[in-house]
Design a protein around this motif. Structure first.
Motif, PDB file in Angstrom:
ATOM      1  N   ILE A  83      47.638 -39.949  67.224  1.00 13.13           N
ATOM      2  CA  ILE A  83      47.475 -40.733  65.995  1.00 13.13           C
ATOM      3  C   ILE A  83      47.554 -39.835  64.761  1.00 13.13           C
ATOM      4  O   ILE A  83      48.178 -40.194  63.760  1.00 13.13           O
ATOM      5  CB  ILE A  83      46.139 -41.493  66.020  1.00 13.13           C
ATOM      6  N   LEU A  84      46.947 -38.664  64.821  1.00 13.57           N
ATOM      7  CA  LEU A  84      46.893 -37.782  63.653  1.00 13.57           C
ATOM      8  C   LEU A  84      48.141 -36.918  63.492  1.00 13.57           C
ATOM      9  O   LEU A  84      48.656 -36.773  62.383  1.00 13.57           O
ATOM     10  CB  LEU A  84      45.658 -36.870  63.750  1.00 13.57           C
ATOM     11  N   ALA A  85      48.609 -36.328  64.575  1.00 14.35           N
ATOM     12  CA  ALA A  85      49.725 -35.373  64.479  1.00 14.35           C
ATOM     13  C   ALA A  85      51.079 -36.009  64.731  1.00 14.35           C
ATOM     14  O   ALA A  85      52.113 -35.412  64.424  1.00 14.35           O
ATOM     15  CB  ALA A  85      49.498 -34.213  65.455  1.00 14.35           C
ATOM     16  N   GLY A  86      51.102 -37.207  65.297  1.00 11.28           N
ATOM     17  CA  GLY A  86      52.362 -37.863  65.568  1.00 11.28           C
ATOM     18  C   GLY A  86      52.846 -37.598  66.983  1.00 11.28           C
ATOM     19  O   GLY A  86      52.322 -36.723  67.683  1.00 11.28           O
ATOM     20  N   PRO A  87      53.859 -38.324  67.431  1.00  6.50           N
ATOM     21  CA  PRO A  87      54.324 -38.210  68.817  1.00  6.50           C
ATOM     22  C   PRO A  87      55.007 -36.881  69.130  1.00  6.50           C
ATOM     23  O   PRO A  87      54.921 -36.400  70.261  1.00  6.50           O
ATOM     24  CB  PRO A  87      55.296 -39.377  68.958  1.00  6.50           C
ATOM     25  N   LEU A  88      55.687 -36.295  68.138  1.00  6.42           N
ATOM     26  CA  LEU A  88      56.403 -35.048  68.397  1.00  6.42           C
ATOM     27  C   LEU A  88      55.438 -33.877  68.559  1.00  6.42           C
ATOM     28  O   LEU A  88      55.433 -33.185  69.583  1.00  6.42           O
ATOM     29  CB  LEU A  88      57.404 -34.777  67.266  1.00  6.42           C
ATOM     30  N   LEU A  89      54.629 -33.649  67.528  1.00 10.43           N
ATOM     31  CA  LEU A  89      53.662 -32.562  67.616  1.00 10.43           C
ATOM     32  C   LEU A  89      52.620 -32.848  68.693  1.00 10.43           C
ATOM     33  O   LEU A  89      52.110 -31.924  69.332  1.00 10.43           O
ATOM     34  CB  LEU A  89      52.981 -32.353  66.263  1.00 10.43           C
TER      35      LEU A  89
ATOM     36  N   ALA B  83      49.738 -43.867  72.062  1.00 11.26           N
ATOM     37  CA  ALA B  83      48.656 -44.064  71.096  1.00 11.26           C
ATOM     38  C   ALA B  83      49.199 -44.115  69.670  1.00 11.26           C
ATOM     39  O   ALA B  83      48.780 -44.953  68.865  1.00 11.26           O
ATOM     40  CB  ALA B  83      47.623 -42.943  71.224  1.00 11.26           C
ATOM     41  N   TYR B  84      50.134 -43.235  69.342  1.00 17.19           N
ATOM     42  CA  TYR B  84      50.694 -43.197  67.985  1.00 17.19           C
ATOM     43  C   TYR B  84      51.399 -44.513  67.643  1.00 17.19           C
ATOM     44  O   TYR B  84      51.124 -45.128  66.602  1.00 17.19           O
ATOM     45  CB  TYR B  84      51.674 -42.033  67.857  1.00 17.19           C
ATOM     46  N   TYR B  85      52.310 -44.936  68.512  1.00 17.40           N
ATOM     47  CA  TYR B  85      53.089 -46.137  68.200  1.00 17.40           C
ATOM     48  C   TYR B  85      52.233 -47.396  68.278  1.00 17.40           C
ATOM     49  O   TYR B  85      52.471 -48.355  67.530  1.00 17.40           O
ATOM     50  CB  TYR B  85      54.301 -46.233  69.126  1.00 17.40           C
ATOM     51  N   ALA B  86      51.249 -47.404  69.163  1.00 11.96           N
ATOM     52  CA  ALA B  86      50.340 -48.554  69.227  1.00 11.96           C
ATOM     53  C   ALA B  86      49.521 -48.655  67.943  1.00 11.96           C
ATOM     54  O   ALA B  86      49.313 -49.749  67.397  1.00 11.96           O
ATOM     55  CB  ALA B  86      49.421 -48.430  70.439  1.00 11.96           C
ATOM     56  N   PHE B  87      49.064 -47.510  67.438  1.00 14.67           N
ATOM     57  CA  PHE B  87      48.288 -47.496  66.200  1.00 14.67           C
ATOM     58  C   PHE B  87      49.118 -47.988  65.027  1.00 14.67           C
ATOM     59  O   PHE B  87      48.665 -48.818  64.222  1.00 14.67           O
ATOM     60  CB  PHE B  87      47.773 -46.078  65.926  1.00 14.67           C
ATOM     61  N   LYS B  88      50.342 -47.491  64.916  1.00 17.78           N
ATOM     62  CA  LYS B  88      51.213 -47.918  63.829  1.00 17.78           C
ATOM     63  C   LYS B  88      51.515 -49.416  63.923  1.00 17.78           C
ATOM     64  O   LYS B  88      51.561 -50.121  62.906  1.00 17.78           O
ATOM     65  CB  LYS B  88      52.518 -47.116  63.860  1.00 17.78           C
ATOM     66  N   THR B  89      51.726 -49.906  65.138  1.00 23.88           N
ATOM     67  CA  THR B  89      52.024 -51.327  65.324  1.00 23.88           C
ATOM     68  C   THR B  89      50.838 -52.192  64.929  1.00 23.88           C
ATOM     69  O   THR B  89      50.982 -53.199  64.216  1.00 23.88           O
ATOM     70  CB  THR B  89      52.398 -51.608  66.791  1.00 23.88           C
TER      71      THR B  89
ATOM     72  N   MET C 151      48.271 -51.406  62.956  1.00 23.96           N
ATOM     73  CA  MET C 151      48.017 -51.324  61.518  1.00 23.96           C
ATOM     74  C   MET C 151      49.039 -52.153  60.747  1.00 23.96           C
ATOM     75  O   MET C 151      48.722 -52.730  59.705  1.00 23.96           O
ATOM     76  CB  MET C 151      48.058 -49.867  61.050  1.00 23.96           C
ATOM     77  N   GLY C 152      50.274 -52.216  61.279  1.00 22.82           N
ATOM     78  CA  GLY C 152      51.289 -53.059  60.657  1.00 22.82           C
ATOM     79  C   GLY C 152      50.976 -54.535  60.775  1.00 22.82           C
ATOM     80  O   GLY C 152      51.497 -55.352  60.009  1.00 22.82           O
ATOM     81  N   MET C 153      50.109 -54.858  61.735  1.00 22.01           N
ATOM     82  CA  MET C 153      49.673 -56.250  61.914  1.00 22.01           C
ATOM     83  C   MET C 153      48.374 -56.520  61.156  1.00 22.01           C
ATOM     84  O   MET C 153      47.713 -57.529  61.386  1.00 22.01           O
ATOM     85  CB  MET C 153      49.473 -56.528  63.407  1.00 22.01           C
ATOM     86  N   ASP C 154      48.007 -55.592  60.244  1.00 25.74           N
ATOM     87  CA  ASP C 154      46.824 -55.712  59.384  1.00 25.74           C
ATOM     88  C   ASP C 154      45.498 -55.675  60.149  1.00 25.74           C
ATOM     89  O   ASP C 154      44.522 -56.306  59.756  1.00 25.74           O
ATOM     90  CB  ASP C 154      46.894 -57.001  58.531  1.00 25.74           C
ATOM     91  N   TRP C 155      45.468 -54.918  61.244  1.00 25.26           N
ATOM     92  CA  TRP C 155      44.207 -54.684  61.920  1.00 25.26           C
ATOM     93  C   TRP C 155      43.375 -53.715  61.091  1.00 25.26           C
ATOM     94  O   TRP C 155      43.914 -52.909  60.336  1.00 25.26           O
ATOM     95  CB  TRP C 155      44.451 -54.075  63.294  1.00 25.26           C
ATOM     96  N   ASP C 156      42.070 -53.776  61.228  1.00 23.75           N
ATOM     97  CA  ASP C 156      41.209 -52.775  60.616  1.00 23.75           C
ATOM     98  C   ASP C 156      41.364 -51.450  61.352  1.00 23.75           C
ATOM     99  O   ASP C 156      41.815 -51.412  62.509  1.00 23.75           O
ATOM    100  CB  ASP C 156      39.741 -53.221  60.658  1.00 23.75           C
ATOM    101  N   VAL C 157      40.973 -50.372  60.683  1.00 27.25           N
ATOM    102  CA  VAL C 157      41.218 -49.035  61.220  1.00 27.25           C
ATOM    103  C   VAL C 157      40.515 -48.815  62.556  1.00 27.25           C
ATOM    104  O   VAL C 157      41.121 -48.307  63.509  1.00 27.25           O
ATOM    105  CB  VAL C 157      40.772 -47.960  60.212  1.00 27.25           C
ATOM    106  N   PHE C 158      39.249 -49.192  62.636  1.00 30.01           N
ATOM    107  CA  PHE C 158      38.506 -48.902  63.865  1.00 30.01           C
ATOM    108  C   PHE C 158      39.087 -49.606  65.092  1.00 30.01           C
ATOM    109  O   PHE C 158      39.397 -48.948  66.093  1.00 30.01           O
ATOM    110  CB  PHE C 158      37.025 -49.267  63.716  1.00 30.01           C
TER     111      PHE C 158
ATOM    112  N   ALA D 258      42.014 -50.823  65.531  1.00 25.97           N
ATOM    113  CA  ALA D 258      43.395 -50.387  65.756  1.00 25.97           C
ATOM    114  C   ALA D 258      43.435 -49.032  66.446  1.00 25.97           C
ATOM    115  O   ALA D 258      44.167 -48.832  67.427  1.00 25.97           O
ATOM    116  CB  ALA D 258      44.148 -50.328  64.430  1.00 25.97           C
ATOM    117  N   SER D 259      42.644 -48.083  65.950  1.00 30.13           N
ATOM    118  CA  SER D 259      42.659 -46.739  66.527  1.00 30.13           C
ATOM    119  C   SER D 259      41.996 -46.707  67.897  1.00 30.13           C
ATOM    120  O   SER D 259      42.479 -46.033  68.818  1.00 30.13           O
ATOM    121  CB  SER D 259      41.974 -45.746  65.585  1.00 30.13           C
ATOM    122  N   ALA D 260      40.897 -47.447  68.059  1.00 32.37           N
ATOM    123  CA  ALA D 260      40.225 -47.482  69.359  1.00 32.37           C
ATOM    124  C   ALA D 260      41.127 -48.120  70.412  1.00 32.37           C
ATOM    125  O   ALA D 260      41.245 -47.612  71.539  1.00 32.37           O
ATOM    126  CB  ALA D 260      38.912 -48.249  69.249  1.00 32.37           C
TER     127      ALA D 260
END
Length: 226
Positions: free
Chosen positions: A78-84, A121-127, A129-136, A138-140
């Motif tokens: 989630i923080l560093a992205g899928p590549l890193l 985890a990265y792409y699920a989080f972005k998806t 958040m794009g659906m206007d989920w709250d941060v907690f 979405a990240s959990a």
């Protein structure tokens, strides 16, 4: 979180070659994308912190069914992205194997498992958040999904490869591995909740670190009154 804790010689040679080859292809593709697209300075810092935190937590092993633990790969993704995140998975597995946390020959397979956790985890989080989920939530949820994907991939790798010297038929091995996967899924929920709290805190103090600075800007009131 998911990790294959087996010694050298556990997998047949063909399986070691297969998973190592796929792992090398994944890392080569990631390095190519990083060199082509570049990375931002803050991502490098996050990658360093993420690798250190993941490696440190990784060493806290619970000796149950071959060993279970957390490794924060969902948070790293989630923080560093899928590549890193994938490169961090490689580095953590190399150092962990050097300390006896799994066979050196399994670095390729374990890198695939942990990289899949960071990527999902990265792409699920972005998806989410794009659906206007709250941060907690979405990240959990994203971290739990990523770690669950890694647990299933780990189980699939073991079943497909087989275990040298094991008297268990493939069907019984599948049942035994299913129990291990289920145990890891339970840990995934716990680590997912922990990831949610961490990301929520970071979003409140440094939303740019989790890619939410643009969202906050868009949600600021314009100050125009009727």
């Amino acid at each position: 979180m998911a990790h294959i804790h087996l010694g050298e010689g556990t997998f047949p040679v063909w399986a070691l070659v297969l998973w190592t080859t796929i792992g090398v292809i994944l890392v080569a593709a990631v390095v190519y994308r990083v060199r082509k697209g570049g990375i931002k300075t803050h991502q490098i810092a996050l990658a360093g912190i993420g690798a250190a935190a993941s490696f440190a937590v990784f060493q806290l092993n619970i000796p149950v069914w071959g060993g279970i633990h957390m490794n924060l790969t969902g948070l790293v993704g989630i923080l560093a992205g899928p590549l890193l995140g994938s490169l961090i998975a490689l580095v953590v597995n190399i150092f962990s194997a050097a300390l006896g946390h799994g066979a050196v020959g399994l670095i390729g397979a374990n890198t695939l498992v942990n990289a899949s956790e960071a990527i999902v985890a990265y792409y699920a989080f972005k998806t989410l958040m794009g659906m206007d989920w709250d941060v907690f939530p979405a990240s959990a949820s994203a971290a739990t999904l990523g770690l669950s994907a890694g647990a299933f991939l780990m189980g699939a790798i073991i079943v497909v490869s087989g275990v040298n010297g094991s008297a268990l038929p493939r069907g019984d091995l599948t049942i035994a591995v299913a129990g291990l996967v289920g145990l890891n899924l339970g840990v995934a929920v716990i680590e997912g909740l922990l990831t949610g709290f961490i990301v929520q805190f970071l979003a409140s103090v440094r939303p740019d670190l989790v890619g939410l600075d643009d969202r906050d800007t868009q949600e600021e009131p314009t100050g125009v009154t009727a």
